[in-house]
Design a protein around this motif. Structure first.
Motif, PDB file in Angstrom:
ATOM      1  N   ILE A  75     -36.248  39.623  84.632  1.00  0.00           N
ATOM      2  CA  ILE A  75     -36.286  41.061  84.915  1.00  0.00           C
ATOM      3  C   ILE A  75     -36.350  41.855  83.616  1.00  0.00           C
ATOM      4  N   SER A  76     -35.569  41.450  82.623  1.00  0.00           N
ATOM      5  CA  SER A  76     -35.578  42.147  81.334  1.00  0.00           C
ATOM      6  C   SER A  76     -36.965  42.119  80.715  1.00  0.00           C
ATOM      7  N   GLN A  77     -37.649  40.974  80.843  1.00  0.00           N
ATOM      8  CA  GLN A  77     -38.983  40.863  80.259  1.00  0.00           C
ATOM      9  C   GLN A  77     -39.950  41.804  80.956  1.00  0.00           C
ATOM     10  N   PHE A  78     -39.947  41.801  82.270  1.00  0.00           N
ATOM     11  CA  PHE A  78     -40.920  42.595  83.014  1.00  0.00           C
ATOM     12  C   PHE A  78     -40.743  44.086  82.745  1.00  0.00           C
ATOM     13  N   PHE A  79     -39.514  44.540  82.683  1.00  0.00           N
ATOM     14  CA  PHE A  79     -39.271  45.977  82.502  1.00  0.00           C
ATOM     15  C   PHE A  79     -39.221  46.397  81.028  1.00  0.00           C
ATOM     16  N   SER A  80     -39.458  45.461  80.120  1.00  0.00           N
ATOM     17  CA  SER A  80     -39.454  45.813  78.695  1.00  0.00           C
ATOM     18  C   SER A  80     -40.670  46.644  78.307  1.00  0.00           C
ATOM     19  N   GLY A  81     -41.776  46.519  79.071  1.00  0.00           N
ATOM     20  CA  GLY A  81     -42.982  47.256  78.739  1.00  0.00           C
ATOM     21  C   GLY A  81     -43.795  46.629  77.629  1.00  0.00           C
ATOM     22  N   ASN A  82     -43.373  45.455  77.162  1.00  0.00           N
ATOM     23  CA  ASN A  82     -44.047  44.799  76.049  1.00  0.00           C
ATOM     24  C   ASN A  82     -43.962  43.294  76.268  1.00  0.00           C
ATOM     25  N   PRO A  83     -45.097  42.581  76.297  1.00  0.00           N
ATOM     26  CA  PRO A  83     -45.024  41.133  76.554  1.00  0.00           C
ATOM     27  C   PRO A  83     -44.308  40.350  75.469  1.00  0.00           C
ATOM     28  N   ASN A  84     -44.091  40.974  74.292  1.00  0.00           N
ATOM     29  CA  ASN A  84     -43.350  40.305  73.217  1.00  0.00           C
ATOM     30  C   ASN A  84     -41.848  40.567  73.283  1.00  0.00           C
ATOM     31  N   GLU A  85     -41.414  41.338  74.256  1.00  0.00           N
ATOM     32  CA  GLU A  85     -40.001  41.666  74.403  1.00  0.00           C
ATOM     33  C   GLU A  85     -39.436  41.070  75.683  1.00  0.00           C
ATOM     34  N   PRO A  86     -38.113  40.825  75.700  1.00  0.00           N
ATOM     35  CA  PRO A  86     -37.080  41.135  74.693  1.00  0.00           C
ATOM     36  C   PRO A  86     -36.969  40.099  73.577  1.00  0.00           C
ATOM     37  N   TYR A  87     -37.960  39.214  73.478  1.00  0.00           N
ATOM     38  CA  TYR A  87     -37.861  38.080  72.561  1.00  0.00           C
ATOM     39  C   TYR A  87     -37.754  38.516  71.098  1.00  0.00           C
ATOM     40  N   LEU A  88     -38.571  39.515  70.698  1.00  0.00           N
ATOM     41  CA  LEU A  88     -38.499  39.982  69.313  1.00  0.00           C
ATOM     42  C   LEU A  88     -37.134  40.604  69.004  1.00  0.00           C
ATOM     43  N   SER A  89     -36.563  41.267  69.983  1.00  0.00           N
ATOM     44  CA  SER A  89     -35.220  41.833  69.785  1.00  0.00           C
ATOM     45  C   SER A  89     -34.203  40.728  69.539  1.00  0.00           C
ATOM     46  N   TRP A  90     -34.350  39.609  70.209  1.00  0.00           N
ATOM     47  CA  TRP A  90     -33.441  38.486  70.001  1.00  0.00           C
ATOM     48  C   TRP A  90     -33.629  37.893  68.596  1.00  0.00           C
ATOM     49  N   VAL A  91     -34.871  37.832  68.137  1.00  0.00           N
ATOM     50  CA  VAL A  91     -35.129  37.319  66.787  1.00  0.00           C
ATOM     51  C   VAL A  91     -34.383  38.150  65.751  1.00  0.00           C
ATOM     52  N   ARG A  92     -34.383  39.453  65.942  1.00  0.00           N
ATOM     53  CA  ARG A  92     -33.689  40.329  64.989  1.00  0.00           C
ATOM     54  C   ARG A  92     -32.171  40.251  65.142  1.00  0.00           C
ATOM     55  N   GLN A  93     -31.728  39.971  66.372  1.00  0.00           N
ATOM     56  CA  GLN A  93     -30.284  39.876  66.605  1.00  0.00           C
ATOM     57  C   GLN A  93     -29.694  38.601  66.015  1.00  0.00           C
ATOM     58  N   GLY A 247     -50.333  44.711  90.550  1.00  0.00           N
ATOM     59  CA  GLY A 247     -50.915  43.428  90.182  1.00  0.00           C
ATOM     60  C   GLY A 247     -50.128  42.757  89.076  1.00  0.00           C
ATOM     61  N   GLN A 248     -49.617  43.548  88.122  1.00  0.00           N
ATOM     62  CA  GLN A 248     -48.795  42.997  87.049  1.00  0.00           C
ATOM     63  C   GLN A 248     -47.496  42.420  87.615  1.00  0.00           C
ATOM     64  N   ALA A 249     -46.915  43.125  88.590  1.00  0.00           N
ATOM     65  CA  ALA A 249     -45.684  42.637  89.210  1.00  0.00           C
ATOM     66  C   ALA A 249     -45.931  41.312  89.935  1.00  0.00           C
ATOM     67  N   LEU A 250     -47.046  41.228  90.652  1.00  0.00           N
ATOM     68  CA  LEU A 250     -47.377  39.977  91.332  1.00  0.00           C
ATOM     69  C   LEU A 250     -47.605  38.854  90.335  1.00  0.00           C
ATOM     70  N   MET A 251     -48.239  39.179  89.207  1.00  0.00           N
ATOM     71  CA  MET A 251     -48.461  38.178  88.169  1.00  0.00           C
ATOM     72  C   MET A 251     -47.139  37.650  87.639  1.00  0.00           C
ATOM     73  N   ALA A 252     -46.179  38.554  87.429  1.00  0.00           N
ATOM     74  CA  ALA A 252     -44.867  38.147  86.914  1.00  0.00           C
ATOM     75  C   ALA A 252     -44.147  37.237  87.905  1.00  0.00           C
ATOM     76  N   ASN A 507     -48.274  44.273  80.754  1.00  0.00           N
ATOM     77  CA  ASN A 507     -47.103  43.397  80.754  1.00  0.00           C
ATOM     78  C   ASN A 507     -46.711  43.047  82.195  1.00  0.00           C
ATOM     79  N   PRO A 508     -46.602  41.729  82.513  1.00  0.00           N
ATOM     80  CA  PRO A 508     -46.823  40.581  81.633  1.00  0.00           C
ATOM     81  C   PRO A 508     -48.312  40.354  81.391  1.00  0.00           C
ATOM     82  N   SER A 509     -48.612  39.656  80.323  1.00  0.00           N
ATOM     83  CA  SER A 509     -50.002  39.402  79.971  1.00  0.00           C
ATOM     84  C   SER A 509     -50.058  38.248  78.995  1.00  0.00           C
ATOM     85  N   PRO A 510     -51.110  37.411  79.073  1.00  0.00           N
ATOM     86  CA  PRO A 510     -51.275  36.363  78.071  1.00  0.00           C
ATOM     87  C   PRO A 510     -51.810  36.899  76.755  1.00  0.00           C
ATOM     88  N   LEU A 511     -52.240  38.192  76.762  1.00  0.00           N
ATOM     89  CA  LEU A 511     -52.824  38.810  75.573  1.00  0.00           C
ATOM     90  C   LEU A 511     -52.125  40.112  75.239  1.00  0.00           C
TER      91      LEU A 511
END
Length: 527
Positions: A75-93, A247-252, A507-511
C-alpha cells in the motif's frame, strides 16, 4: 502404524460424540473442521508473526516496521506516487545497510539490495542462484514475452551465447547509418512542430515513436515510420505503459493476486493491447520464415541483416530447431525493452537539457566542434566525446529508465554473509544503488555530469544496465542510438523548459515514465 490409525479414529469418534452426543458422522465432519481451522490458524500465526519476528535468519536486518500485517508495504508503494518509493527513503534512513528487509503481500519477507557487495553477489558472483519470480512474469510477461528476460539457467546461457553475435560491436557499427537516418527524420519532425505548434513537443510520444522505428528496422527488419503516423504497435505500447489511474491500481493488484480474468473494461483493454502486439509480431515472424525458406523448408540466402533473420538462420535447421513461440518471445523482448528504455532516457535527457541550459550549451559546443572536424562521425568519434559520455551516464544514473529487476532465491544462498532462504523475494533497483549517498556522496540526488571525470570505484555502482551474465544485452546498441540522436538534435535545435508543475510519474510502472507526457520547447539554431 495400524494402532496409531486406530487411536486417531477413536479420538475423532470421541470428539464427535462430545460435539453431537448422538450422530457420529456429523460429529466427525465437525471435528475435522475444527482441527483444520486450528491448524490453519497455527500456521498463519507462525508465518505472519512467529517466523519473521523470532525465527527468520533475516530478522536482524534493518528495515521499516510500519507494514500492514497482510499486505506488507504494498500500500505504501502504490500511494507513494513514485515507483522508486518508499525504497529510496529507506536507503536514506539506513545509509550503511547492504540489504534492507521489508514485507510484501501476505507478510512475506523481501530484501531490497542497497550495497555494492550484496549487489555484486546477486548479479555477478551467484547469478544463477536466483530466478525471476512468477509475479514479475505475470506483471511483464504479457507485454515483453519470454525471451532472454525470463529464460533461466542453461536455457538462458544458450540463448545469450547465440544472441551475442548480432549484438557484438562490429555488427552494431553496421547500424550507424540506420540510427543517423532516423535521427534526421526526427529533426524533420521537430521542424514541422516549430512551424505548426510553435515548437512545443510532447517528448514521450515523440521519442517512443522514433526508438520504436529504430528497433523495428534492427530487430524485425520492418520500417514502421511511427513519426509519420502512429502504428498499432505504438498505440498498444503507449496505452499499456501509461494506463489511467484505475488501470494502475489493477496493475498493482495483479502483481500479487491474478485479476486480469475479471471482466472489467480496463482488463479487457490491457489484454487486447497485449494480444494485438503478439498477433502482429507473430505475423512478421511467420512471414519472415516463409521468405527465408524454399518449398522444401530449406533456408535460402538473403541480404537481410536484422536480428529476426539472424535467429532464423542460426536455429531453423539446428538439431533442436526453435519454435515460432521462441522467435516470438525474443522479438517481443527486443521490441518492448529495445524502444521504451531508450525513449525514456531521451525524455529525461531532454528534460535535463531544458532545466540546465549551461549543460546544454557546453554539450552542444563539444558536438559542433567534433562535427566541424568530422561531419560524418563514426563510433570512435562518438566515444571520444568526453562530455557527451559524462552527460549520458549521468542521465541514466539520475533518471534510470528501468525501475527494478526482481529475483527470487532458487536455493538457500549466502549474500554478503547473510543466509537468504530459498523462495525469498530479492528486489534489485538501480536507483537504490545510483542514488545512494554512501556510494555517490551527499549530492547523489543532484544532476552533475562532471562527477564522471572522477574515478568510479566499482562497475556495479552504475546499475542502469545491471552487471554480470544477465546484464542488458542491448547496452551498446542503446548507448550508440542515444548518442547519435543527441548529436543530431543538439547540433540543430535549442531545448527550453515548458513544464512548470511537478512531474507526475506512472506508478506502479516498470519504467520511470511521466504520466500524461512531458513537454519541451524546441527552436531552430541559427545557421
Amino acid at each position: 502404524m495400524r494402532n496409531q490409525l486406530h487411536l486417531a479414529v477413536s479420538a475423532l469418534g470421541a470428539l464427535s460424540l462430545a460435539f453431537t452426543g448422538e450422530n457420529p458422522s456429523v460429529g466427525i465432519l465437525q471435528a475435522f473442521l475444527v482441527i483444520f481451522l486450528a491448524i490453519f490458524a497455527a500456521r498463519a500465526t507462525y508465518r505472519l508473526w512467529i517466523y519473521p519476528n523470532f525465527v527468520s535468519p533475516l530478522r536482524h536486518l534493518p528495515g521499516p516496521k510500519n507494514h500492514h500485517f497482510l499486505l506488507g508495504h504494498m500500500i505504501s508503494q502504490f500511494f507513494s506516487g513514485n515507483p522508486n518509493e518508499p525504497y529510496l527513503s529507506w536507503v536514506r534512513q539506513w545509509p550503511d545497510a547492504e540489504m534492507i528487509r521489508y514485507f510484501t503481500f501476505g507478510n512475506a519477507e523481501a530484501i531490497l539490495v542497497t550495497g555494492l557487495d550484496a549487489f555484486r553477489d546477486v548479479l555477478s558472483v551467484k547469478p544463477y542462484s536466483f530466478v525471476k519470480p512468477e509475479l514479475y512474469k505475470r506483471f511483464l510477461g504479457p507485454v515483453v514475452g519470454k525471451g532472454l528476460v525470463f529464460a533461466e539457467g542453461e536455457e538462458h546461457k544458450a540463448h545469450r551465447k547465440l544472441m551475442a553475435g548480432p549484438f557484438a560491436l562490429n555488427k552494431l557499427k553496421q547500424l550507424i547509418p540506420v540510427f543517423k537516418e532516423k535521427a534526421e527524420h526526427l529533426s524533420g519532425y521537430f521542424d514541422r512542430a516549430i512551424e505548426v505548434d510553435g515548437g512545443t513537443v510532447e517528448l514521450v510520444k515523440t521519442y517512443t515513436s522514433i526508438t520504436l522505428d529504430i528497433i523495428g528496422v534492427a530487430a524485425l527488419g520492418v520500417d514502421l515510420r511511427n513519426l509519420d503516423a502512429p502504428t498499432p504497435f505504438h498505440v498498444c505500447y503507449s496505452r499499456t505503459f501509461d494506463p489511467p489511474i484505475f488501470g494502475q491500481a489493477l496493475m498493482a493488484i495483479d502483481i500479487f493476486v491474478p485479476i486480469r480474468w475479471i471482466p472489467l473494461e480496463e482488463n479487457r483493454k490491457y489484454l487486447s493491447y497485449s494480444a494485438e502486439v503478439h498477433r502482429m509480431t507473430l505475423e512478421i515472424v511467420r512471414d519472415r520464415i516463409r521468405e527465408l525458406t524454399d518449398e522444401n523448408g530449406k533456408l535460402v540466402a538473403t541480404e537481410r541483416k536484422d536480428l529476426l533473420t539472424f535467429l532464423i538462420q542460426e536455429t531453423y535447421e539446428a538439431e533442436n530447431p526453435w519454435t515460432e513461440q521462441e522467435y516470438l518471445g525474443h522479438m517481443l523482448n527486443m521490441l518492448a525493452a529495445g524502444h521504451e528504455t531508450t525513449a525514456s532516457a531521451l525524455q529525461w535527457a531532454t528534460h535535463a537539457l531544458a532545466k540546465h541550459p549551461e549543460v546544454q550549451t557546453r554539450l552542444r559546443s563539444e558536438i559542433l566542434a567534433m562535427l566541424k572536424k568530422t561531419p560524418n562521425p563514426g563510433y570512435t568519434e562518438l566515444e571520444n566525446l568526453r562530455y557527451l559520455n559524462n552527460f549520458s551516464r549521468e542521465v541514466l544514473r539520475v533518471w534510470c529508465p528501468a525501475i527494478e529487476s526482481p529475483r527470487k532465491a532458487a536455493e538457500d544462498v549466502l549474500v554478503n554473509g547473510v543466509l537468504i532462504p530459498k523462495g525469498t523475494y530479492i528486489l534489485l533497483m538501480p536507483s537504490a544503488i545510483q542514488l545512494n549517498p554512501r556510494i555517490w556522496g551527499d549530492d547523489a540526488d543532484q544532476f552533475r555530469p562532471d562527477r564522471w571525470d572522477g574515478k568510479i570505484a566499482d562497475a556495479h555502482a552504475f546499475a542502469a544496465f545491471f552487471q554480470g551474465p544477465r546484464q542488458c544485452i542491448g547496452r551498446v546498441f542503446s548507448m550508440m542510438e542515444f548518442k547519435i540522436i543527441l548529436v543530431e538534435i543538439l547540433s540543430k535545435f535549442q531545448f527550453d523548459a515548458v513544464e512548470t508543475e511537478e512531474i507526475v510519474l506512472v506508478n506502479p510502472s516498470p519504467l520511470l515514465r511521466p504520466s500524461g507526457g512531458l513537454r519541451a520547447k524546441v527552436s531552430r539554431l541559427p545557421s
